[in-house]
Enzyme design. Structure first.
Site, PDB file in Angstrom:
ATOM      1  N   TYR A  65     -48.182  26.743  -9.718  1.00  0.00           N
ATOM      2  CA  TYR A  65     -47.632  28.106  -9.837  1.00  0.00           C
ATOM      3  C   TYR A  65     -46.100  28.110  -9.763  1.00  0.00           C
ATOM      4  CZ  TYR A  65     -52.360  29.936  -9.640  1.00  0.00           C
ATOM      5  OH  TYR A  65     -53.675  30.222  -9.940  1.00  0.00           O
ATOM      6  N   THR A  71     -55.527  39.238 -16.660  1.00  0.00           N
ATOM      7  CA  THR A  71     -55.180  38.661 -15.348  1.00  0.00           C
ATOM      8  C   THR A  71     -55.520  39.602 -14.201  1.00  0.00           C
ATOM      9  OG1 THR A  71     -53.369  37.446 -16.387  1.00  0.00           O
ATOM     10  CG2 THR A  71     -53.257  37.692 -13.997  1.00  0.00           C
ATOM     11  N   LYS A 130     -61.579  30.259  -8.073  1.00  0.00           N
ATOM     12  CA  LYS A 130     -60.689  30.454  -6.936  1.00  0.00           C
ATOM     13  C   LYS A 130     -61.473  30.730  -5.651  1.00  0.00           C
ATOM     14  CE  LYS A 130     -56.862  31.987  -9.851  1.00  0.00           C
ATOM     15  NZ  LYS A 130     -55.816  33.010 -10.054  1.00  0.00           N
ATOM     16  N   PHE A 136     -44.754  37.965  -4.590  1.00  0.00           N
ATOM     17  CA  PHE A 136     -46.142  37.715  -4.183  1.00  0.00           C
ATOM     18  C   PHE A 136     -46.474  36.226  -4.106  1.00  0.00           C
ATOM     19  CE2 PHE A 136     -46.043  38.767  -8.752  1.00  0.00           C
ATOM     20  CZ  PHE A 136     -46.569  37.614  -9.314  1.00  0.00           C
ATOM     21  N   GLU A 194     -52.516  20.708 -17.157  1.00  0.00           N
ATOM     22  CA  GLU A 194     -53.321  21.141 -16.004  1.00  0.00           C
ATOM     23  C   GLU A 194     -54.531  20.227 -15.782  1.00  0.00           C
ATOM     24  OE1 GLU A 194     -54.005  25.367 -16.640  1.00  0.00           O
ATOM     25  OE2 GLU A 194     -51.967  25.829 -15.939  1.00  0.00           O
ATOM     26  N   ASN A 254     -58.411  37.228  -8.203  1.00  0.00           N
ATOM     27  CA  ASN A 254     -58.812  37.397  -9.603  1.00  0.00           C
ATOM     28  C   ASN A 254     -59.766  36.315 -10.108  1.00  0.00           C
ATOM     29  OD1 ASN A 254     -56.934  35.407  -9.988  1.00  0.00           O
ATOM     30  ND2 ASN A 254     -55.957  36.351 -11.767  1.00  0.00           N
ATOM     31  N   ARG A 303     -63.484  38.524 -15.059  1.00  0.00           N
ATOM     32  CA  ARG A 303     -62.698  39.295 -14.080  1.00  0.00           C
ATOM     33  C   ARG A 303     -63.085  40.771 -14.109  1.00  0.00           C
ATOM     34  NH1 ARG A 303     -57.326  36.298 -15.962  1.00  0.00           N
ATOM     35  NH2 ARG A 303     -57.155  34.653 -14.398  1.00  0.00           N
ATOM     36  N   ARG A 320     -60.318  31.975 -22.304  1.00  0.00           N
ATOM     37  CA  ARG A 320     -59.405  33.070 -21.917  1.00  0.00           C
ATOM     38  C   ARG A 320     -60.028  34.420 -22.261  1.00  0.00           C
ATOM     39  NH1 ARG A 320     -54.634  32.406 -18.889  1.00  0.00           N
ATOM     40  NH2 ARG A 320     -53.588  33.925 -20.200  1.00  0.00           N
ATOM     41  N   HIS A 347     -58.983  30.878 -12.794  1.00  0.00           N
ATOM     42  CA  HIS A 347     -57.782  30.517 -13.565  1.00  0.00           C
ATOM     43  C   HIS A 347     -58.244  29.743 -14.789  1.00  0.00           C
ATOM     44  CE1 HIS A 347     -53.885  28.868 -14.712  1.00  0.00           C
ATOM     45  NE2 HIS A 347     -54.536  27.722 -14.879  1.00  0.00           N
TER      46      HIS A 347
HETATM   47  P1  CMP Z   1     -53.724  32.979 -12.790  1.00  0.00           P
HETATM   48  O1  CMP Z   1     -54.438  33.212 -14.060  1.00  0.00           O
HETATM   49  O2  CMP Z   1     -54.171  31.854 -11.932  1.00  0.00           O
HETATM   50  O3  CMP Z   1     -52.161  32.767 -13.105  1.00  0.00           O
HETATM   51  C1  CMP Z   1     -51.127  33.362 -12.380  1.00  0.00           C
HETATM   52  C2  CMP Z   1     -51.614  33.954 -11.101  1.00  0.00           C
HETATM   53  O4  CMP Z   1     -50.673  34.702 -10.358  1.00  0.00           O
HETATM   54  C3  CMP Z   1     -52.687  34.956 -11.448  1.00  0.00           C
HETATM   55  O5  CMP Z   1     -53.830  34.306 -11.917  1.00  0.00           O
HETATM   56  C4  CMP Z   1     -52.833  35.705 -10.145  1.00  0.00           C
HETATM   57  O6  CMP Z   1     -53.656  34.999  -9.232  1.00  0.00           O
HETATM   58  C5  CMP Z   1     -51.406  35.655  -9.620  1.00  0.00           C
HETATM   59  N1  CMP Z   1     -50.704  36.932  -9.750  1.00  0.00           N
HETATM   60  C6  CMP Z   1     -50.148  37.434 -10.862  1.00  0.00           C
HETATM   61  N2  CMP Z   1     -49.577  38.633 -10.581  1.00  0.00           N
HETATM   62  C7  CMP Z   1     -49.790  38.882  -9.257  1.00  0.00           C
HETATM   63  C8  CMP Z   1     -49.470  39.945  -8.372  1.00  0.00           C
HETATM   64  N3  CMP Z   1     -48.790  41.014  -8.788  1.00  0.00           N
HETATM   65  N4  CMP Z   1     -49.869  39.864  -7.091  1.00  0.00           N
HETATM   66  C9  CMP Z   1     -50.551  38.764  -6.661  1.00  0.00           C
HETATM   67  N5  CMP Z   1     -50.888  37.710  -7.461  1.00  0.00           N
HETATM   68  C10 CMP Z   1     -50.516  37.780  -8.737  1.00  0.00           C
END
Ligand code: CMP
Length: 147
Positions: free
Chosen positions: A49, A91, A9, A57, A126, A112, A102, A85, A115
């Protein structure tokens, strides 16, 4: 053998962590079979997404994922989906264990790092979304020919 989709990212790109994250995948024994830098647009972010579209968010995900180009990767190996994973960690980086990507490089949920596809079925969708059936390479490592 499975192939999974990884996105490094914008925070990973901005902080110069691309090499360190890729090293962890390669050190694990996974094989990089696709690698490219992409500037994401609203269409692909919204599709990727879509399941979060009603979350408060969601606008911050949209702007975060466009800050800089991302690095999209196709990574192959035995049980690649679950292995990646587990290397990636929870996450929310504040809950991700030390030793995970992470856990070691991230601090907050809104940055984070990475992905990774969450199932074999999602990986297929994907990989198609980010590679469109192109630029994924099938090759054998010399070490695999010897063994
Ligand atoms: P990812 O693994 O790409 O898949 C879903 C994404 O949503 C996650 O990583 C984060 O980047 C984002 N995400 C999930 N929860 C939140 C949150 N509470 N605030 C901001 N971003 C979020």
């Amino acid at each position: 053998m499975q192939t999974t989709l990884i996105l490094l990212k914008p925070d990973t790109v901005e902080r110069g962590l691309i090499g360190q994250v890729i090293s962890r995948l390669e050190n694990k024994g996974l094989t990089l079979v696709g690698l490219k830098m992409m500037q994401l647009d609203d269409a692909i972010i919204n599709e990727h997404y879509d399941f979060l579209a009603d979350k408060p968010f969601f606008p911050s995900i949209q702007s975060y994922m466009k800050r800089t180009p991302v690095v999209a990767m196709a990574v192959r190996g035995k049980n690649a989906v679950t292995t990646v994973r587990s290397l990636t960690g929870a996450t929310n980086p504040s809950e991700a264990l030390p030793g995970s990507i992470r856990g070691d490089f991230g601090l907050t949920i809104d940055g984070n790092i990475i992905h990774a596809s969450d199932s074999e079925e999602t990986a297929k969708t994907e990989l198609n979304r980010f590679f469109g059936g192109k630029d994924i390479f099938d090759y054998t490592k010399m070490i695999e020919e010897i063994l």
